[in-house]
Design an enzyme around this catalytic site. Sequence first.
Site, PDB file in Angstrom:
ATOM      1  N   HIS A   1      46.159 -55.633 -28.467  1.00 12.91           N
ATOM      2  CA  HIS A   1      44.920 -55.249 -28.629  1.00 12.91           C
ATOM      3  C   HIS A   1      43.793 -56.140 -28.783  1.00 12.91           C
ATOM      4  CE1 HIS A   1      46.984 -51.334 -28.879  1.00 12.91           C
ATOM      5  NE2 HIS A   1      46.947 -50.987 -29.963  1.00 12.91           N
TER       6      HIS A   1
ATOM      7  N   ARG B   1      37.836 -48.065 -42.035  1.00 12.09           N
ATOM      8  CA  ARG B   1      38.601 -48.242 -40.975  1.00 12.09           C
ATOM      9  C   ARG B   1      37.224 -48.464 -40.024  1.00 12.09           C
ATOM     10  NH1 ARG B   1      38.449 -43.893 -36.756  1.00 12.09           N
ATOM     11  NH2 ARG B   1      39.939 -44.714 -35.165  1.00 12.09           N
TER      12      ARG B   1
ATOM     13  N   LYS C   1      38.943 -48.066 -24.467  1.00 14.53           N
ATOM     14  CA  LYS C   1      38.052 -47.530 -25.298  1.00 14.53           C
ATOM     15  C   LYS C   1      36.617 -47.972 -24.660  1.00 14.53           C
ATOM     16  CE  LYS C   1      40.788 -47.696 -29.438  1.00 14.53           C
ATOM     17  NZ  LYS C   1      40.720 -46.536 -30.371  1.00 14.53           N
TER      18      LYS C   1
ATOM     19  N   ASP D   1      47.417 -50.719 -22.662  1.00 14.95           N
ATOM     20  CA  ASP D   1      47.110 -51.263 -23.778  1.00 14.95           C
ATOM     21  C   ASP D   1      45.612 -50.452 -24.295  1.00 14.95           C
ATOM     22  OD1 ASP D   1      45.437 -52.719 -25.866  1.00 14.95           O
ATOM     23  OD2 ASP D   1      46.524 -54.152 -25.524  1.00 14.95           O
ATOM     24  N   HIS D   2      45.925 -49.323 -25.228  1.00 13.05           N
ATOM     25  CA  HIS D   2      45.059 -48.430 -24.965  1.00 13.05           C
ATOM     26  C   HIS D   2      43.712 -48.951 -25.500  1.00 13.05           C
ATOM     27  CE1 HIS D   2      45.854 -47.868 -29.476  1.00 13.05           C
ATOM     28  NE2 HIS D   2      44.800 -47.084 -29.468  1.00 13.05           N
TER      29      HIS D   2
ATOM     30  N   LEU E   1      53.377 -39.557 -29.953  1.00  7.41           N
ATOM     31  CA  LEU E   1      52.444 -40.176 -29.054  1.00  7.41           C
ATOM     32  C   LEU E   1      52.054 -38.930 -28.002  1.00  7.41           C
ATOM     33  CD1 LEU E   1      50.507 -42.748 -28.283  1.00  7.41           C
ATOM     34  CD2 LEU E   1      52.358 -42.929 -26.327  1.00  7.41           C
ATOM     35  N   ALA E   2      53.078 -38.318 -27.601  1.00  7.15           N
ATOM     36  CA  ALA E   2      52.866 -37.463 -26.746  1.00  7.15           C
ATOM     37  C   ALA E   2      51.819 -36.305 -27.340  1.00  7.15           C
ATOM     38  CB  ALA E   2      54.393 -36.935 -26.044  1.00  7.15           C
TER      39      ALA E   2
ATOM     40  N   LYS F   1      46.331 -52.885 -42.234  1.00 12.36           N
ATOM     41  CA  LYS F   1      46.329 -51.636 -42.796  1.00 12.36           C
ATOM     42  C   LYS F   1      46.078 -51.271 -43.983  1.00 12.36           C
ATOM     43  CE  LYS F   1      49.066 -50.332 -38.972  1.00 12.36           C
ATOM     44  NZ  LYS F   1      48.791 -49.135 -38.231  1.00 12.36           N
TER      45      LYS F   1
ATOM     46  N   LYS G   1      53.329 -50.104 -25.031  1.00 12.96           N
ATOM     47  CA  LYS G   1      53.844 -51.335 -25.721  1.00 12.96           C
ATOM     48  C   LYS G   1      54.945 -50.718 -26.800  1.00 12.96           C
ATOM     49  CE  LYS G   1      50.484 -51.538 -29.374  1.00 12.96           C
ATOM     50  NZ  LYS G   1      51.224 -50.928 -30.528  1.00 12.96           N
TER      51      LYS G   1
HETATM   52  C1  BG6 Z   1      48.444 -48.559 -32.085  1.00 16.41           C
HETATM   53  C2  BG6 Z   1      49.332 -49.393 -33.104  1.00 16.41           C
HETATM   54  O1  BG6 Z   1      48.893 -49.306 -30.883  1.00 16.41           O
HETATM   55  O2  BG6 Z   1      47.237 -48.701 -32.416  1.00 16.41           O
HETATM   56  C3  BG6 Z   1      49.099 -48.659 -34.655  1.00 16.41           C
HETATM   57  O3  BG6 Z   1      50.684 -49.348 -32.754  1.00 16.41           O
HETATM   58  C4  BG6 Z   1      47.405 -48.305 -34.818  1.00 16.41           C
HETATM   59  O4  BG6 Z   1      49.606 -49.228 -35.589  1.00 16.41           O
HETATM   60  C5  BG6 Z   1      46.700 -47.854 -33.342  1.00 16.41           C
HETATM   61  O5  BG6 Z   1      47.266 -47.479 -35.675  1.00 16.41           O
HETATM   62  C6  BG6 Z   1      45.409 -47.862 -33.588  1.00 16.41           C
HETATM   63  O6  BG6 Z   1      44.880 -47.340 -32.617  1.00 16.41           O
HETATM   64  P1  BG6 Z   1      43.452 -46.582 -32.695  1.00 16.41           P
HETATM   65  O7  BG6 Z   1      43.097 -46.156 -31.292  1.00 16.41           O
HETATM   66  O8  BG6 Z   1      43.392 -45.422 -33.343  1.00 16.41           O
HETATM   67  O9  BG6 Z   1      42.445 -47.453 -33.077  1.00 16.41           O
END
Ligand code: BG6
Length: 490
Positions: free
Chosen positions: A242, A343, A184, A179-180, A17-18, A338, A150
Amino acid sequence: WTKSALSIVVVGASGDLARKKIYPSLFALYNDGMLPEYFNIFGYARSKMSDAEFREYIASGLTCRLSNKDECGDKLEEFLDRCFYHAGQYSDSKDFAALSERMAAKEEGRKKADRIFYLSIPPSIFTQVAACASDAASSPSGWTRVIVEKPFGRDLESFRELSEELNQHLTEDQMYRIDHYLGKELIENLTVLRFANLVFEPLWSRQFIRNVQVIFSEDFGTEGRGGYFDEYGIIRDVIQNHLLQIVALFAMEQPVSLDAEDIRNEKVKVLKSMRKIDMDDVVIGQYRGRTTKGNHYPGYLDDKTVPPGSLCPTFSAVAMFINNARWDGVPFLLKAGKALHSRRAEIRVQFRHVPGNLYRNKLGVDLDRATNELVIRIQPNEAIYLKVNNKVPGLGLRLDVQKLDLTYKSIYNKHLPDAYERLILDVINGDKRLFIRNDELEAAWGLFTPILQEIEEKQIAPELYPYGSRGPVGAHYLAAKYGVRWGDIM
Ligand code: BG6
């Protein structure tokens, strides 16, 4: 002298992640002139690494997005000059004290120094790191903030334990739970779309909306991450956080103001108003291998890091309901998977049929397509579009469905910042609007813990679906039960 220094410590500095998100986002912020003048970045992890090696490691994950590419080299050098590495144990205060000394040396000469610790580490060590960081390395002169990634626990009980432990070392004020998805662009825009336009808000209720779909699909499997993923599964990995956060933002009442507490007060009300999830409203699936056109796509169980025979779901669809006056009876259908055929991440709002529609039957319009649909495409190719019925131009009277289309790349000629850029900047600015409060998590775990327990205790087998397909058939039956068809790409 009057300007403060900022030290950002990435704990778990050598992790995925980093490298993929945190350093590139920090560099992008630096490129855009968004980092304070006196900042330094410290990587912290157990493995030994020199500053030079750390800088190389960071550089290998960076991309340049400046229009004048020649400038990139200089910017990169300047940025890397501010990056340092410190090796230490995660549970050793002495190691954190040594890190603190190094930080202090770089902060010298500034009246005040603020510190951010980004915990990019497994939750099992959150508490020890938080304890050491706050005891031995918090800022003596400015604020100290801690970013937590998380998963925040595995269920309600482990979440409560974790949160109690963290509370012993950090105040709520200091904690930024990421929570990224909230960072967005299109999610940030959700409240603007609704509350800054007169045309949507009056329609935002059970009176006009038939169902809401929140869809997350990835066209790749867990490749390489199977070991981590298997401990959690798709419900914990994506849906409980999410997708549920999106539902909360989508369905909340208008907040008193745009202040973090006002927004989060409204979100938590939605979560608390949600009906207990019925196991009949949950579908789980797992992808299996598939060979097509000479290519083999391995199944989940083919991943060497996944325990043999694992029942872990890589797909789930859930129907949820909000028991309040605005949303009573409206199905919120959440779907995440998945290794599916595409996508995308979208919110699809399907409106009710036009009452007494003059055109409906006579012109043979497909009833389902004839209803309006608002699509908020979070990614890729960010867009908001509204499907409307339109007269096909020409003599005669025939209708078809067209889009009122706000596709970002055709309107805004600009790069959209990564979610992590926005969120890190918010931490620097102390803005908590896009971070999760403890009571939101408590409510979210309260909703999903019973079904997770049932799935795991009864060892419910997931429905298999082929890699690259649309997922298990069960998801279509679930939608059909509520008279819904999953929206498709249009
Ligand atoms: C992460 C999940 O929080 O979000 C991953 O742990 C997932 O499994 C990812 O692939 C998706 O993030 P993004 O921003 O690429 O849609």
